[in-house]
Design an enzyme around this catalytic site. Structure first.
Site, PDB file in Angstrom:
ATOM      1  N   ASP A 198       0.827  -1.173  -0.038  1.00  0.00           N
ATOM      2  CA  ASP A 198      -0.029   0.051  -0.011  1.00  0.00           C
ATOM      3  C   ASP A 198       0.290   1.157  -0.551  1.00  0.00           C
ATOM      4  O   ASP A 198       1.370   1.764   0.573  1.00  0.00           O
ATOM      5  CB  ASP A 198      -0.893   0.062   1.303  1.00  0.00           C
ATOM      6  CG  ASP A 198      -1.949   1.042   1.613  1.00  0.00           C
ATOM      7  OD1 ASP A 198      -1.549   1.472   0.434  1.00  0.00           O
ATOM      8  OD2 ASP A 198      -2.763   1.189   2.508  1.00  0.00           O
ATOM      9  N   GLU A 225      -1.445  -0.730  -4.052  1.00  0.00           N
ATOM     10  CA  GLU A 225      -2.989  -0.110  -3.592  1.00  0.00           C
ATOM     11  C   GLU A 225      -2.221   1.421  -3.472  1.00  0.00           C
ATOM     12  O   GLU A 225      -0.983   2.030  -3.105  1.00  0.00           O
ATOM     13  CB  GLU A 225      -3.148  -0.355  -2.182  1.00  0.00           C
ATOM     14  CG  GLU A 225      -4.151  -0.473  -1.228  1.00  0.00           C
ATOM     15  CD  GLU A 225      -4.501  -0.795  -0.353  1.00  0.00           C
ATOM     16  OE1 GLU A 225      -4.261  -2.001  -0.363  1.00  0.00           O
ATOM     17  OE2 GLU A 225      -4.947   0.208   1.258  1.00  0.00           O
ATOM     18  N   GLU A 251     -10.351   3.539  -0.995  1.00  0.00           N
ATOM     19  CA  GLU A 251     -10.688   3.946   0.881  1.00  0.00           C
ATOM     20  C   GLU A 251     -11.269   4.896   0.922  1.00  0.00           C
ATOM     21  O   GLU A 251     -11.396   5.610   2.582  1.00  0.00           O
ATOM     22  CB  GLU A 251      -9.053   3.729   2.008  1.00  0.00           C
ATOM     23  CG  GLU A 251      -8.325   4.231   1.866  1.00  0.00           C
ATOM     24  CD  GLU A 251      -7.150   3.450   2.426  1.00  0.00           C
ATOM     25  OE1 GLU A 251      -6.461   4.351   4.047  1.00  0.00           O
ATOM     26  OE2 GLU A 251      -6.680   2.500   2.171  1.00  0.00           O
ATOM     27  N   HIS A 301     -11.777  -2.074   2.782  1.00  0.00           N
ATOM     28  CA  HIS A 301     -11.086  -1.471   3.752  1.00  0.00           C
ATOM     29  C   HIS A 301     -11.542  -1.808   4.943  1.00  0.00           C
ATOM     30  O   HIS A 301     -12.926  -1.662   5.049  1.00  0.00           O
ATOM     31  CB  HIS A 301     -10.275   0.076   3.253  1.00  0.00           C
ATOM     32  CG  HIS A 301      -9.838   0.617   4.056  1.00  0.00           C
ATOM     33  ND1 HIS A 301     -10.160   1.188   4.851  1.00  0.00           N
ATOM     34  CD2 HIS A 301      -8.424   1.076   3.841  1.00  0.00           C
ATOM     35  CE1 HIS A 301      -8.906   2.272   5.650  1.00  0.00           C
ATOM     36  NE2 HIS A 301      -7.906   1.371   5.230  1.00  0.00           N
ATOM     37  N   GLU A 326      -8.968  -7.760   5.209  1.00  0.00           N
ATOM     38  CA  GLU A 326      -8.453  -6.399   5.252  1.00  0.00           C
ATOM     39  C   GLU A 326      -8.042  -6.818   6.842  1.00  0.00           C
ATOM     40  O   GLU A 326      -9.207  -6.181   7.974  1.00  0.00           O
ATOM     41  CB  GLU A 326      -8.969  -5.580   5.408  1.00  0.00           C
ATOM     42  CG  GLU A 326      -7.726  -4.537   5.293  1.00  0.00           C
ATOM     43  CD  GLU A 326      -7.611  -2.996   5.847  1.00  0.00           C
ATOM     44  OE1 GLU A 326      -7.939  -2.763   4.026  1.00  0.00           O
ATOM     45  OE2 GLU A 326      -5.915  -2.276   5.303  1.00  0.00           O
TER      46      GLU A 326
HETATM   47 MG    MG Z   1      -5.585   1.717   1.944  1.00  0.00          MG
END
Ligand code: MG
Length: 376
Positions: A198, A225, A251, A301, A326
């Protein structure tokens, strides 16, 4: 049954470091109370004091009202109608962003309440659970140095995870460091563990990002990400067209309208609505339907307390496809102890609670310890 009160509670751990990207240090919990004594619980992962103001604000006029004033006296089982009522009643300051975050938390609490009233898990009210468990990935921050990366990856594999996502922190600082950190993660993980990266909006230009993503791809991340800021759809599209590794994002997006643009203009393969921000369980189900129509993957998310975990798991039980949960592994008191459920791992998967509502209860002692009282 009628709604009698909507509470927005700000919780905060004793010492908070606002310089790191860890929203599990504080929380905004919603409680919807009724005249029959039932209470629904929800959460918003946003700026708690802003969300509390949006819930508590007295009405100004017909399309500028705080959410609580729109709900008191209403039937809490009318979840979708009340979603529309909140959206319309907050239109002038809402439509996206913090107002939708606040609506998300109330929506989760309404679903929880409906499940408790009917004695059913939320997944049943969404059409029925399609699965009892879902594979989890450990989600944590990218350490500063490769040797720390190896230690973190080893610890999560030891804890039973078969996938680890490392994000934010130093990623984006230099092309060399980006590659070295991901290489260290892969060296430790070996071939049997999936890795996700990410970038936390750390990359800025598409040509440079293409180069960085190609170097990273040598270490086989499952996805990359949020390389860019959320509105940079052209950059997302350029990067997605240039590299094979799938891009994930979403997100910060709110409502199905945002996700439509992210998919159609950004070319993102994996969409990541946060159930406590994108519009609640109601809206994430609509986003899931959109993702299905467009052939995109949905990986919600989720980064905060057990309330968001529980709400996300109900969504993952009910959606047609569900690949990943997640699992925020931050060792903050709110993440680890706000609800009594611990979400244990078994064979790399988390069991989806099937108790009424979202299936968790708040721990009153942790709530009392972390509650920020008015004026403090
Ligand atoms: Mg993230």
């Amino acid at each position: 049954m009628q709604i009698t009160d909507v509470e927005a509670l700000i919780l905060r751990q004793p010492v908070l470091d606002a310089s790191v990207a860890d929203g599990s240090q504080d929380a905004l919990i919603i409680r919807v109370h009724t005249d029959e004594g039932l209470t629904g619980v929800g959460e918003v992962d946003s700026l708690p004091s802003v969300v509390k103001a949006i819930v508590d604000a007295p009405p100004s006029h017909s399309i500028a009202s705080g959410l609580a004033a729109l709900l008191v006296g209403e039937d809490p089982l009318h979840v979708r109608r009340l979603w529309d009522r909140m959206f319309r009643g907050s239109l002038y300051f809402g439509r996206r962003g913090a107002a939708i975050h606040a609506i998300s938390g109330v929506d989760i609490a309404l679903w929880d309440l409906a499940g408790k009233a009917l004695g059913q898990p939320v997944s049943t009210l969404l059409g029925g659970a399609r699965r009892r468990r879902v594979r989890a990935y450990a989600s944590t921050l990218m350490p500063e140095r490769p040797e720390e990366v190896r230690r973190v990856v080893a610890a999560h594999c030891e804890a039973g995870f078969t996938a680890v996502k490392l994000g934010w922190g130093p990623l984006g600082r230099s092309a060399r460091l980006d590659a070295d950190l991901v290489a260290a993660a892969r060296r430790e993980a070996g071939d049997g563990v999936e890795l996700m990266v990410d970038i936390g909006k750390g990359w800025s230009h598409a040509p440079d990002a293409v180069e960085r993503a190609r170097r990273m791809a040598e270490h086989r991340p499952l996805w990359i990400e949020e390389p860019f800021m959320p509105d940079q759809y052209e950059r997302y599209a350029a990067l997605a067209a240039a590299v094979e590794v799938p891009l994930a994002a979403g997100e910060e997006e709110t409502t199905v309208y945002d996700f439509e643009r992210l998919i159609d203009s950004g070319g993102v393969q994996i969409v990541q609505p946060d159930v406590t921000r994108a519009g609640g369980i109601s809206e994430v189900m609509r986003i899931a339907a959109l993702a299905g129509r467009r052939g995109r993957r949905l990986v919600p998310h989720a980064w905060s307390t057990g309330v968001i975990k529980a709400a996300t798991l109900q969504v993952l039980a009910a959606t047609e496809d569900a690949e990943w949960f997640e699992y925020c592994v931050q060792s903050t008191p709110l993440n680890e102890r706000l609800v009594s459920e611990r979400f244990p791992l078994r064979d790399g998967c988390v069991e989806i609670p099937d108790r009424p509502g979202i299936g968790v209860e708040l721990d009153d002692a942790v709530l009392a310890d972390c509650l920020v009282r008015a004026g403090s």
